[in-house]
Design a protein around this motif. Sequence first.
Motif: not given
Length: 651
Positions: A247, A116, A308, A255, A118
């Motif tokens: 997100y 992940t 990501s 995230t 953030v």
Amino acid sequence: MPDWSYQTIFRPGLFRLPARRARGLTLRAMRNVSLLPGGTLLIKTLGHMDPAPILASRLSGTTLPTPVGLSGAVDPEGIAARAIAQLGFGFVEVGPITPDPITDASPIRMDRREETIVYPSAYENVGAEAALRRIRNPGHRLPQLARIAPMPETNPEQAIDELRSLVDRFMNESRVSALIIEAAAQGRSRDENERILRQIASCIREQPASETAILLYIPLELPETQLAALVGAADPETWSGFFIGDYTNGPAGATVGRTGKAASVAKLSAIRAQAAGTPLLFASAGVHEPADALDLIEAGADYVLLHSGFVYSGPGLPKRVNEAIIHRKLAQAELPAGQSFWRNWGWMCLLGIGMIIGGIIAWFIASTSVLLPYDEAFLRMTWDEVNAIDPHLLHFMSHDRITLAGTMLSIGILYCQLAKHGLRYGVHWARVALLASGAAGFPSFFLYLGYGFFDPVHAAAAIVLFPMFLLAMRRNPDRLNRDPVNLRNSLAWRRALWGQLCFVVVGAALCVGGIVIASVGVTNVFVPEDIRYLGMARESLDLANPRLIPLIAHDRAGFGGALFSDAVMILIFALWGLRQGAKWMWWTLLWGGAPGFVAGLSVHFMIGYTDFVHLLPAYFVFALYIAGLALLYPYLMRSEINGAVSSTSGG
């Protein structure tokens, strides 16, 4: 920075740096490479990521080369846009774009175990003015999707005003293929979101006619009740489709990661079930491996974006997703007609067999008499007279000729295998590898002519084999691969990247070695270690017989040219060819490399030429060869890939 270098070399170091710094270093490095002369070609060559035409689709008036896009948060300032456009993407998102710039210097945090990222703020961006300049001068030719949003925490009236202004500025911008509008927000009530949606729809209808697709942004965390209401209120005459975000908000920030895929799948399925007509659906959450993209497409997505997953899996992910989509499309298509033996691959097979036979004969002669009758005629000396000059001289010539013979065997095996498993099925990379090898190998015949020695056997072989090469390369169209492809970031895949790195280095090192040996052969002929082994200076050999140097130069130049021809094939094989479950590839690397290493190493020990410095490059490349085979074995030799049985006959 393909996966075999990103996962093995760069990612471990980058992930030890603060995330912002690592992102900046990576993007600037990619940009700098792309700005070099031939830089974009280098990026394409390393990854071989040009998308197949079967992936292309139309979005309003624009052609998207592939259904895989890049999220705007990966490169928010467009620093490496020119380089990223070479990686197999079909479009790029620019956004979020708010009226004013939003900056936040707080650290970006990463959880490698959960994969992940953030962000302290989901809306960091350069602002509308800078975004518009970037869109107008993107530095690449990919279609651009602009995502506009009001400033965070604005009330509904402010949001409407800001979105109206942004629509006015971006909707009719010719470089914007689709406009993504954040008319709904997680923190607002259902009535507020619907009111903003109606107002923005009215604003869109007031704009001049445009081919720009209009997409409604759906927050990933939007409750199902609000989702149903928004989908029902979105008039298909105004909205081309929906764009699902990637997100989730929390106390630590926004995230993004693979955990968002489940929510994205649920929203895709709900929209497909509830929406009128067939709206376009874009999904951008949780694509970390090709299987994730296929899951989103199965749920209803027309297009997927990487965020990501691009960071954690590497720059090869868009290519892998494209290959997975192609494989799925071809599984439903009719099989093409079979390939002709003589038209498509038979001549290259014969050429390979000819090289193998020639290599066996050359090895036998080099291990016994060494000199051929025309060698003695050229020297005007017998075998015994040559041996009398220096007892190591014939051994030295044998060493050159045996290494050449081993290289010829290697080339022949590779030619046969790439013909049978590559040309036969119209595999593009195999054809390029064979073409590059022949283009490097046949001209090497002329390297040694400057010394005045003409090898009639070599010339006769070239005259016979070159037409076979030309016949093999003619009328041989490329075809798409139908074999199963890798879908998972498995342990076997990760280890295979190390194995691929080993063989890329092997191919590159042998290319350099071939060039160096050929260059020495046509210039100094000997290196210092050769002189120490012979125990005679070049001048002494020249005094003994001025024709010795041209004969030895012929051997050296011929070996250097053959080694380069072989190395080019191995390098392209390693860069472009490796495919999970293709057992023939592992056996090809094993048997294709074995004759060269057996010849090159064994002959040195047989003749006592064991200088460590001289043999160090060979030891190094051989160690990489063995390591590469071991690391690639689980990946290439697995019969089952993600539940599908792999064919061992395709490319």
